[in-house]
Design a protein around this motif. Structure first.
Motif, PDB file in Angstrom:
ATOM      1  N   UNK A 110      -9.398 -76.615  83.700  1.00 49.18           N
ATOM      2  CA  UNK A 110      -9.185 -77.341  82.452  1.00 49.18           C
ATOM      3  C   UNK A 110     -10.325 -77.206  81.450  1.00 49.18           C
ATOM      4  N   UNK A 190      -7.647 -83.223  75.024  1.00 55.85           N
ATOM      5  CA  UNK A 190      -8.210 -82.668  73.799  1.00 55.85           C
ATOM      6  C   UNK A 190      -7.707 -83.380  72.550  1.00 55.85           C
TER       7      UNK A 190
ATOM      8  N   UNK B 160      -4.774 -76.682  66.318  1.00 56.28           N
ATOM      9  CA  UNK B 160      -5.745 -77.603  66.908  1.00 56.28           C
ATOM     10  C   UNK B 160      -6.409 -77.012  68.143  1.00 56.28           C
ATOM     11  N   UNK B 351       0.471 -85.940  76.521  1.00 56.53           N
ATOM     12  CA  UNK B 351      -0.676 -85.021  76.556  1.00 56.53           C
ATOM     13  C   UNK B 351      -1.423 -85.184  77.870  1.00 56.53           C
ATOM     14  N   UNK B 353      -4.504 -82.901  80.610  1.00 57.79           N
ATOM     15  CA  UNK B 353      -5.390 -81.735  80.679  1.00 57.79           C
ATOM     16  C   UNK B 353      -4.515 -80.490  80.864  1.00 57.79           C
ATOM     17  N   UNK B 354      -4.863 -79.407  80.164  1.00 62.74           N
ATOM     18  CA  UNK B 354      -3.866 -78.334  80.036  1.00 62.74           C
ATOM     19  C   UNK B 354      -3.416 -77.706  81.364  1.00 62.74           C
ATOM     20  N   UNK B 380       2.346 -78.046  71.928  1.00 59.64           N
ATOM     21  CA  UNK B 380       1.051 -77.393  71.809  1.00 59.64           C
ATOM     22  C   UNK B 380       0.419 -77.272  73.194  1.00 59.64           C
ATOM     23  N   UNK B 383      -3.286 -77.280  74.095  1.00 54.65           N
ATOM     24  CA  UNK B 383      -3.932 -78.596  74.103  1.00 54.65           C
ATOM     25  C   UNK B 383      -3.391 -79.502  75.205  1.00 54.65           C
ATOM     26  N   UNK B 385      -0.502 -80.638  75.146  1.00 50.48           N
ATOM     27  CA  UNK B 385       0.282 -81.606  74.357  1.00 50.48           C
ATOM     28  C   UNK B 385       1.753 -81.183  74.335  1.00 50.48           C
TER      29      UNK B 385
END
Lengths: 467, 467
Positions: A110, A190, B160, B351, B353-354, B380, B383, B385
């Motif tokens: 991450x 983020x 972003x 959202x 952590x990616x 996204x 992010x 998200x």
């Protein structure tokens, strides 16, 4: 604010929380010494007791106790601060975070890391570089300062100009409030549009709203290539003016530092190295470009040269080896120490929109002439952040103590009139506190005090700072 | 909270402030219509009056009056919000910022711009691009949304992932507090360690703490080159997993968007364009790389291909022309509209952590199966998200109104358990308000409510939002 003293009963209570090895009393003169000062001028304050808890739970119990008993707590990281934030001006308890010194995890999936506040900034930077990752904020004191302190003061450093300051890398924090409550401020993401931004409210609050006990940072891929150049100018204001022109040409350097002639001379003397500085060179810009690709950096450097051609510059030194780069940076990082070792001084951490730097520098020198003080100026010119070191030299004590503050007031008024403010990265703390009204109006101060009251109803946490 | 109604006397007082041309009453049905809704689901609330002041002074007088008379004010930008922030749920006054629509200055020397809140995001972006400058935040609604609304919701958008969200570009704001006081929040500088961060406290506060009347943004040099590719995946979770791997390879794309199969199908149908999508393609990543140098972008693209080789991907489409790039982005930006036009829906702005995206997506589908709802996911991904559009389709009203909220609860609990939260860029507003307790604990909520009380002692500003 009326506080209670640290009686033997209080010591006993604190001792029961942290254990006898982790408490320092004034009678232990040697052990106590380092807790009486930070790096701010020559200021000294003796706390009544120092405690060194090891985790959020111990800090919570200490806070609860002091909250209930109206005993002031001054939180302390590595004590490298420049605004007196870690000084126990109301005596009471110093709470050192030195034992919260673990890098808890580096999450490569991450690009995040979770750390305790007592980790030294450079130690953290090196730990993530080993994984190919980058934590950019690098205050000059990065070899000794703590991440928790960096957050409390919203520290910057040379790379902020491209990468942002400490606040831009915090995703989430665990904090202990003055009431003893433990909470996280956000989430490990983020982007976050879930309620007011408590994380950014805590960042830069100078240890007055809570004590940070865990931090989740975001990391970025490490840029493997860089290029460093030192550009001598025959005119200080031209050096400042060039700064804005470099950005206008579409270049975002990873560092763009300004050093007055004296800054280089004093630093080289302090480091005991010979620097052959022609007499007509009055200032330098230290420019670093970084990225993934060396060819692109050379192209960018070409564009920087084209900007610099318009100014009266001396011979540009491009550092070819890692050693040369390190030496240049060493020189820059030692300016502060050099000035400090040379004379009693005051450091002002002024910041203005970057194109206003020439006006700021000119104004500072004029104000110096008026109030009869000498200043050595240097700093993060790319951010418009100029450190003004006012050296006592042969000023009388009377002028130093009574006239100089009016000169500082004029400098700060100038900053504000240029769209800037009175601290870019050091914080207000103790020493800029008398000047806060120049930067903040009554409405802002009322809101700040209201927030303080909300977080710390008994006012026990780092009293005597900011306002 | 007990509010007073907008009586004829109140209307008279407001009219005296803004003038008769700038006030709308419910009897003007057509003119009033647009103020009864934003872009959130199919929600409608009729305000008692709409006022359209032209500057901070008028807003101050309106606020003072409503503060003294306990009349609720709902601030409104362009009404493109997705969490119901601009809905007059307590009736009262809608204060529209549509007449504060000037770009006051673009300062090329300092790479800053000063604008009013009613400037359309895309208008501002295009104005600065003309000077070679870049304002990166670009919510999907950028063609119609206002900068003030972007700030209030801490909006993001595709860029972003590399450039940060709206909050990362604000240096300073002029705001009118609910008491009518007018103040700036900070200074026009890149670094500021002068008191608590009121600027970032105001950003993302969803119009509950004050009304933004001027904004100073930082700008950056415009990156002239970019490269866009569309990558089809045979497995949705693999697409999500690839996202994290791209960053781990040291690449920071300027956009990294995820679209489920249905997202593309619905968008292309909505736009009336033919898309030939093989049956085994279940998801896409839209990847954009940008920078100064095309050769470097091709190198980065090579590295992206190497990451993608490890996954079961279809034929990668690289957009060669500006037209192709625009078409791909058009497709992505229309997913939201497409879903909206297709069915009653709810959009969740999750959202995490990616690297946790695959777990989130899998969980959402499992929760959907359990509660019998269909979802279209996109967003996204760089992010972390993910926008989850839950479509009503053939769900019964009873299931939609009574069972679905429990399913949404489960989704949000999953987000939080993965280190994430319940809104990345849309805000809590009205529709996520029942779920805020999943993301924020009692301590956080107490602090948020205390801050609200401090700024807005009579609770008149945007009541019924966030908490």
């Amino acid at each position: 604010m009326k506080f209670n003293k640290v009686t033997p009963k209080v010591v006993e209570a604190l001792l029961a929380i942290v254990g006898p090895e982790h408490i320092v009393l004034p009678e232990a003169t040697d052990a106590m010494l380092r807790y009486t000062h930070d790096e701010t001028e020559d200021l000294r304050y003796l706390p009544e007791v120092v405690v060194k808890p090891v985790n959020a739970e111990e800090i919570s119990r200490i806070m609860q106790y002091c909250h209930q008993n109206f005993i002031p707590i001054t939180p302390r990281g590595a004590g490298t601060g420049l605004s007196g934030g870690a000084l126990a001006v109301h005596q009471g308890v110093i709470l050192s975070t030195e034992r919260l010194n673990k890098i808890i995890s580096i999450d490569e999936r991450n690009l995040q890391a979770t750390v305790e506040p007592g980790v030294i900034t450079q130690v953290f930077q090196e730990a993530v570089i080993e994984r190919g990752l980058f934590y950019p904020p690098d205050p000059s004191s990065r070899g000794s300062c703590f991440l928790g302190g960096n957050l409390s003061e919203s520290s910057g450093g040379p790379r902020a100009v491209k990468y942002g300051v400490t606040k831009d890398y915090v995703l989430n924090m665990e904090v202990v409030l003055p009431t003893g409550e433990i909470t996280w401020t956000g989430a490990n993401v983020l982007k976050n549009a879930t309620g007011y931004n408590l994380t950014q409210l805590m960042v830069g609050s100078e240890g007055t709203l809570g004590i940070i006990t865990k931090i989740v940072f975001k990391l970025i891929p490490y840029p493997p290539q860089n290029l460093v150049m030192l550009v001598p100018f025959r005119d200080e204001e031209e050096a400042c003016a060039a700064v804005s022109r470099i950005f206008m040409a579409g270049i975002v350097p990873s560092a763009l530092e300004f050093m007055e002639r004296d800054a280089i001379l004093w630093a080289s003397k302090y480091m005991n190295i010979a620097v052959d500085l022609p007499e007509d060179i009055l200032a330098h810009l230290l420019i670093e470009l970084d990225g993934k690709d060396m060819d692109l950096l050379y192209k960018d450097a070409e564009e920087v040269y084209q900007v610099l051609e318009k100014y009266d510059v001396g011979e540009i030194l491009v550092a070819d080896t890692e050693k040369q780069k390190a030496d240049l940076w060493q020189l820059r990082r030692n300016v502060g120490h050099a000035v400090k070792s040379n004379s009693i001084y005051k450091e002002e951490d002024t910041v203005v929109p970057r194109a206003e730097l020439p006006k700021l520098l000119k104004g500072v020198k004029e104000i110096g002439a008026k109030y009869n003080f000498k200043s050595v100026c240097y700093g993060h010119a790319g951010d418009g952040n100029l450190h003004i070191n006012i050296v006592k030299g042969d000023m009388t004590d009377d002028d130093w103590n009574n006239k100089l503050p009016e000169g500082i007031r004029e400098i700060f008024r100038l900053c504000v009139s240029l769209g800037g403010t009175i601290s870019g990265e050091h914080g207000i703390g103790l020493v800029q506190r008398p000047y806060i009204g120049i930067a903040l109006n009554e409405v802002q101060l009322r809101l700040l005090k209201g927030i303080k009251q909300l977080f710390d109803p008994h006012g026990i946490l780092n009293p005597g700072k900011i306002f």
